[in-house]
Design a protein around this motif. Structure first.
Motif, PDB file in Angstrom:
ATOM      1  N   ILE A 255      21.671 -23.060  35.790  1.00 29.52           N
ATOM      2  CA  ILE A 255      23.171 -22.633  35.650  1.00 29.52           C
ATOM      3  C   ILE A 255      23.317 -22.204  37.080  1.00 29.52           C
ATOM      4  CG2 ILE A 255      22.582 -20.163  35.253  1.00 29.52           C
ATOM      5  CD1 ILE A 255      25.314 -20.233  33.371  1.00 29.52           C
ATOM      6  N   HIS A 256      22.423 -21.921  38.306  1.00 33.68           N
ATOM      7  CA  HIS A 256      22.663 -21.689  39.220  1.00 33.68           C
ATOM      8  C   HIS A 256      22.978 -22.902  40.071  1.00 33.68           C
ATOM      9  CE1 HIS A 256      22.352 -19.752  43.274  1.00 33.68           C
ATOM     10  NE2 HIS A 256      21.830 -20.743  43.660  1.00 33.68           N
ATOM     11  N   MET A 257      22.404 -23.880  39.837  1.00 35.44           N
ATOM     12  CA  MET A 257      22.830 -25.125  40.617  1.00 35.44           C
ATOM     13  C   MET A 257      24.255 -25.818  40.184  1.00 35.44           C
ATOM     14  SD  MET A 257      19.280 -27.197  40.849  1.00 35.44           S
ATOM     15  CE  MET A 257      18.573 -26.927  39.409  1.00 35.44           C
ATOM     16  N   ALA A 258      24.549 -25.504  38.940  1.00 41.28           N
ATOM     17  CA  ALA A 258      25.562 -26.019  38.338  1.00 41.28           C
ATOM     18  C   ALA A 258      26.744 -25.237  38.949  1.00 41.28           C
ATOM     19  CB  ALA A 258      25.660 -25.712  36.842  1.00 41.28           C
ATOM     20  N   TYR A 263      31.391 -24.542  42.663  1.00 42.93           N
ATOM     21  CA  TYR A 263      32.291 -23.867  43.874  1.00 42.93           C
ATOM     22  C   TYR A 263      32.328 -24.641  45.175  1.00 42.93           C
ATOM     23  CZ  TYR A 263      33.902 -19.328  44.319  1.00 42.93           C
ATOM     24  OH  TYR A 263      34.772 -18.033  44.638  1.00 42.93           O
ATOM     25  N   LYS A 264      31.156 -25.463  45.227  1.00 38.22           N
ATOM     26  CA  LYS A 264      31.377 -26.373  46.460  1.00 38.22           C
ATOM     27  C   LYS A 264      32.537 -27.678  46.071  1.00 38.22           C
ATOM     28  CE  LYS A 264      28.235 -25.541  49.572  1.00 38.22           C
ATOM     29  NZ  LYS A 264      28.286 -25.606  51.074  1.00 38.22           N
ATOM     30  N   SER A 265      32.651 -27.930  44.776  1.00 35.14           N
ATOM     31  CA  SER A 265      33.673 -28.724  44.482  1.00 35.14           C
ATOM     32  C   SER A 265      35.215 -28.333  44.162  1.00 35.14           C
ATOM     33  CB  SER A 265      33.321 -29.704  43.200  1.00 35.14           C
ATOM     34  OG  SER A 265      31.972 -30.114  43.489  1.00 35.14           O
ATOM     35  N   GLY A 266      35.331 -27.201  44.239  1.00 35.80           N
ATOM     36  CA  GLY A 266      36.571 -26.558  44.193  1.00 35.80           C
ATOM     37  C   GLY A 266      37.263 -25.984  43.352  1.00 35.80           C
ATOM     38  N   ILE A 267      36.402 -25.213  42.379  1.00 32.59           N
ATOM     39  CA  ILE A 267      36.768 -24.457  41.212  1.00 32.59           C
ATOM     40  C   ILE A 267      37.470 -23.252  41.806  1.00 32.59           C
ATOM     41  CG2 ILE A 267      34.697 -23.252  40.890  1.00 32.59           C
ATOM     42  CD1 ILE A 267      36.765 -24.528  38.003  1.00 32.59           C
ATOM     43  N   GLY A 268      38.508 -22.833  41.028  1.00 30.99           N
ATOM     44  CA  GLY A 268      39.416 -21.752  41.605  1.00 30.99           C
ATOM     45  C   GLY A 268      38.452 -20.332  41.203  1.00 30.99           C
ATOM     46  N   THR A 269      38.123 -20.017  40.439  1.00 31.12           N
ATOM     47  CA  THR A 269      37.177 -18.669  40.126  1.00 31.12           C
ATOM     48  C   THR A 269      36.194 -19.178  38.980  1.00 31.12           C
ATOM     49  OG1 THR A 269      38.297 -17.847  38.115  1.00 31.12           O
ATOM     50  CG2 THR A 269      39.143 -17.185  40.480  1.00 31.12           C
ATOM     51  N   LEU A 270      35.051 -18.284  39.011  1.00 33.78           N
ATOM     52  CA  LEU A 270      33.969 -18.831  38.314  1.00 33.78           C
ATOM     53  C   LEU A 270      33.139 -17.603  37.941  1.00 33.78           C
ATOM     54  CD1 LEU A 270      31.898 -20.984  37.389  1.00 33.78           C
ATOM     55  CD2 LEU A 270      30.836 -21.101  39.424  1.00 33.78           C
ATOM     56  N   THR A 271      32.865 -17.395  36.638  1.00 33.44           N
ATOM     57  CA  THR A 271      32.018 -16.541  36.060  1.00 33.44           C
ATOM     58  C   THR A 271      30.902 -17.121  35.198  1.00 33.44           C
ATOM     59  OG1 THR A 271      34.072 -15.061  35.800  1.00 33.44           O
ATOM     60  CG2 THR A 271      32.131 -14.464  34.492  1.00 33.44           C
ATOM     61  N   LEU A 272      29.655 -16.369  35.482  1.00 35.89           N
ATOM     62  CA  LEU A 272      28.553 -17.201  34.554  1.00 35.89           C
ATOM     63  C   LEU A 272      28.172 -15.941  33.445  1.00 35.89           C
ATOM     64  CD1 LEU A 272      26.060 -17.937  37.426  1.00 35.89           C
ATOM     65  CD2 LEU A 272      28.246 -19.361  36.627  1.00 35.89           C
ATOM     66  N   MET A 273      28.310 -16.317  32.212  1.00 27.93           N
ATOM     67  CA  MET A 273      27.847 -15.745  31.134  1.00 27.93           C
ATOM     68  C   MET A 273      26.287 -15.898  30.918  1.00 27.93           C
ATOM     69  SD  MET A 273      29.376 -15.786  27.383  1.00 27.93           S
ATOM     70  CE  MET A 273      28.430 -15.400  25.832  1.00 27.93           C
ATOM     71  N   VAL A 274      25.451 -14.928  31.217  1.00 29.66           N
ATOM     72  CA  VAL A 274      23.894 -15.363  31.132  1.00 29.66           C
ATOM     73  C   VAL A 274      23.261 -14.006  30.460  1.00 29.66           C
ATOM     74  CG1 VAL A 274      24.114 -16.484  33.303  1.00 29.66           C
ATOM     75  CG2 VAL A 274      23.555 -14.026  33.277  1.00 29.66           C
ATOM     76  N   PRO A 275      21.866 -14.381  29.973  1.00 28.78           N
ATOM     77  CA  PRO A 275      21.045 -13.299  29.328  1.00 28.78           C
ATOM     78  C   PRO A 275      20.868 -12.293  30.552  1.00 28.78           C
ATOM     79  CG  PRO A 275      20.341 -15.596  28.929  1.00 28.78           C
ATOM     80  CD  PRO A 275      21.362 -15.564  29.872  1.00 28.78           C
ATOM     81  N   GLU A 483      19.657 -28.848  46.556  1.00 31.39           N
ATOM     82  CA  GLU A 483      20.623 -28.291  47.511  1.00 31.39           C
ATOM     83  C   GLU A 483      21.106 -29.509  48.708  1.00 31.39           C
ATOM     84  OE1 GLU A 483      17.738 -27.235  46.704  1.00 31.39           O
ATOM     85  OE2 GLU A 483      17.597 -24.975  46.447  1.00 31.39           O
ATOM     86  N   ASP A 484      20.151 -30.554  48.757  1.00 33.95           N
ATOM     87  CA  ASP A 484      20.759 -31.406  49.682  1.00 33.95           C
ATOM     88  C   ASP A 484      22.079 -32.054  49.277  1.00 33.95           C
ATOM     89  OD1 ASP A 484      18.269 -31.021  51.415  1.00 33.95           O
ATOM     90  OD2 ASP A 484      17.329 -32.331  49.950  1.00 33.95           O
ATOM     91  N   ILE A 485      21.980 -32.477  47.905  1.00 35.55           N
ATOM     92  CA  ILE A 485      23.099 -33.055  47.234  1.00 35.55           C
ATOM     93  C   ILE A 485      24.272 -32.297  47.210  1.00 35.55           C
ATOM     94  CG2 ILE A 485      23.896 -33.951  44.951  1.00 35.55           C
ATOM     95  CD1 ILE A 485      20.998 -34.739  44.357  1.00 35.55           C
ATOM     96  N   ILE A 486      24.097 -30.986  46.689  1.00 39.47           N
ATOM     97  CA  ILE A 486      25.153 -30.004  46.797  1.00 39.47           C
ATOM     98  C   ILE A 486      25.877 -29.518  48.171  1.00 39.47           C
ATOM     99  CG2 ILE A 486      25.723 -27.513  46.297  1.00 39.47           C
ATOM    100  CD1 ILE A 486      23.494 -27.543  44.086  1.00 39.47           C
ATOM    101  N   ASN A 487      25.027 -29.637  49.201  1.00 43.52           N
ATOM    102  CA  ASN A 487      25.581 -29.449  50.394  1.00 43.52           C
ATOM    103  C   ASN A 487      26.126 -30.670  51.037  1.00 43.52           C
ATOM    104  OD1 ASN A 487      24.740 -26.883  50.603  1.00 43.52           O
ATOM    105  ND2 ASN A 487      22.550 -27.343  51.526  1.00 43.52           N
ATOM    106  N   ASN A 488      26.067 -31.483  50.442  1.00 41.12           N
ATOM    107  CA  ASN A 488      26.880 -33.053  51.218  1.00 41.12           C
ATOM    108  C   ASN A 488      28.026 -33.254  50.198  1.00 41.12           C
ATOM    109  OD1 ASN A 488      26.723 -35.114  52.857  1.00 41.12           O
ATOM    110  ND2 ASN A 488      26.083 -36.617  51.085  1.00 41.12           N
ATOM    111  N   ILE A 489      28.317 -32.467  49.190  1.00 42.14           N
ATOM    112  CA  ILE A 489      29.369 -32.639  48.522  1.00 42.14           C
ATOM    113  C   ILE A 489      30.866 -32.438  49.249  1.00 42.14           C
ATOM    114  CG2 ILE A 489      30.971 -31.457  46.759  1.00 42.14           C
ATOM    115  CD1 ILE A 489      28.562 -31.063  44.994  1.00 42.14           C
TER     116      ILE A 489
END
Length: 498
Positions: A255-258, A263-275, A483-489
């Protein structure tokens, strides 16, 4: 750019006939276009000093071969044609053969004992529907045994154009020049290993004949991608308020990678519902997302998460669920609760398995985007893995027709994106993506695109394309890190916007 469609044998033949009968384009004109375009590709592959044997069968594929020979013979002095019996020739092939005779191009009815540098396979094309036997079987087996370079025109002879199965025997081509459209069999079963490098040529068939097909299958290309705009007067809610549900003690990285890719792709706000058991870990990893903590039991969500979701779901426009959750009853219950809402939803990983427990919930009014790999698609639908692999086109299309508000992103060596009967194929095989975390990254990009556009198909197409382009890195594929892929977005998005 000429649009690259993929058709079954029947559809391709119907389009060809409609061009001739409805649009009054003579078949010999189409044949000449095919020959000229094929010859251009062949000249880039074969040197003038190399020898060529052109294998022509009984029918219009053989006629194509004769027309190609006529377009090549001035530049290739060592060229020979194998022709069928005159009585088996089509009318167009007879006309092409007469021109070959007038030009004194060498031909014979049997395969010469001499070997050639290249063989051009025009024995049987798109129309083959029976097993190959007799003389042509002998020719195919002989050519294969020589281990010489082979260029097939339209289809490797012996490969079924719809399912890609071998009909008795089949040419092993190094190159296949597909006429007007790709054939579905080039992408399936034995077709994938017998075509070699694929080329597509435009022979002048009106594009509207492809566009009018009820169930379109098309290669995804840059022209299909419309990156959502970012108005300068927008605010964060303009680009979606997403709740990502997932994670467990053993799989908090998913879920961290997702979330990073969203966020790198432009979502406005983000909340993680997690244990709760992983909330401290995630809080240390990043501070751009908010956390909605839920009681846990043995490292996974406890049943109390259901009440927390119910109390908070109205605060968000988009839900994603599944990353790192693991397969259990609470996952099933959370997915059911999400699907019963009116929110746009992205289902990934274990949520896809859970959705299969009550698949009719996918017949909801709100949009759902699903991102299964082949095994997860089997879990979801109950269709055996071998059946899906045998014809992912049909499986993806049928699913998108049955669940009309669902967009399917079926992940394999190629990616199949299906919505309401139309299928796009992303052909960008990359061994660097064959690692854990790649799917989580795609999920995040899908969430971000869904937050920025009202078109669910476009959200899926953009996400799949951005994911693929972001993985085109100048490093060894074995060394890819998420991270390599995410940082290239950001680089990919900047290039696409420009």
């Amino acid at each position: 750019m000429y649009p690259a469609y993929i058709h079954t044998q029947t559809t391709a033949r119907n389009i060809d006939q409609a061009a001739i009968k409805t649009y009054q384009i003579p078949s010999l004109i189409l044949m000449e276009h095919a020959a000229i375009k094929s010859a251009e590709i062949i000249k880039n592959i074969i040197k003038p000093t190399q020898s060529i044997c052109i294998l022509c069968g009984p029918g219009n594929n053989g006629a194509d071969g004769l027309a190609i020979a006529r377009n090549l013979y001035n530049q290739y002095p060592n060229m020979h044609i194998v022709v069928p019996e005159m009585k088996t020739m089509s009318e167009d092939e007879k006309i092409q053969f007469q021109m070959i005779q007038k030009l004194n191009i060498p031909y014979s009815k049997n395969l010469p004992n001499e070997t050639y540098d290249f063989y051009i396979d025009c024995l049987f094309g798109n129309g083959l529907s029976r097993d190959i036997t007799g003389l042509y079987k002998t020719i195919i087996q002989t050519v294969n045994s020589l281990h010489k370079q082979v260029i097939s025109i339209d289809m490797p002879s012996g490969i079924d154009a719809t399912m890609g199965n071998i009909l008795g025997c089949a040419i092993h081509a190094n190159h296949t020049i597909s006429i007007d459209c790709y054939k579905q069999g080039q992408w399936l079963n034995d077709g994938k290993t017998h075509c070699g490098k694929l080329y597509l040529i435009d022979i002048g068939i009106p594009p509207i004949l492809h566009e009018k097909c009820m169930d379109k299958t098309k290669i995804l290309c840059l022209e299909d991608i419309h990156i959502p705009s970012r108005p300068s007067n927008a605010h964060k809610s303009t680009f979606g308020k997403a709740l990502m549900i997932g994670g467990s003690h053993n799989m908090h990285g998913a879920i961290h990678m997702a979330s990073l890719s969203a966020y790198k792709s432009g979502i406005g706000t983000l909340t993680l519902m997690v244990p709760e058991c992983i909330s401290n870990v995630l809080a240390v990893k990043s501070d751009f997302y908010m956390l909605l903590q839920c009681p846990d039991h043995n490292g996974i969500f406890s049943s109390k998460a259901l009440d927390i979701l119910k109390q908070n779901i109205s605060n968000y426009t988009i839900l994603s669920i599944g990353n790192g959750m693991q397969k259990n009853n609470v996952t099933i219950a959370l997915v059911e609760q999400a699907l019963k809402s009116d929110k746009k939803i992205v289902l990934d990983a274990d949520a896809i398995w859970a959705a299969g427990k009550n698949i009719n919930l996918l017949k909801r009014e709100a949009i759902t985007i699903l991102t299964p790999h082949i095994k997860e698609m089997s879990d979801l639908t109950g269709i055996h893995i071998t059946t899906i692999l045998a014809n992912p086109f049909e499986v993806a299309r049928d699913f998108s027709k049955e669940y009309k508000k669902c967009v399917l992103i079926l992940k394999s060596s190629q990616t199949f994106i299906a919505y309401q009967g139309s299928v796009f194929v992303l052909d960008a095989q990359n061994a660097g993506l064959a690692k854990g975390g790649s799917g989580d990254i795609l999920c995040g990009i899908v969430v971000a695109m869904l937050g920025q556009t009202k078109d669910p198909l476009q959200a899926a197409l953009c996400a799949a394309y951005i994911h693929s382009q972001s993985a085109k890195l100048d490093i060894d594929s074995a060394c890819f890190m998420p991270e390599d892929i995410i940082n290239n977005i950001p680089n990919v998005l900047k290039k696409l916007r420009s």
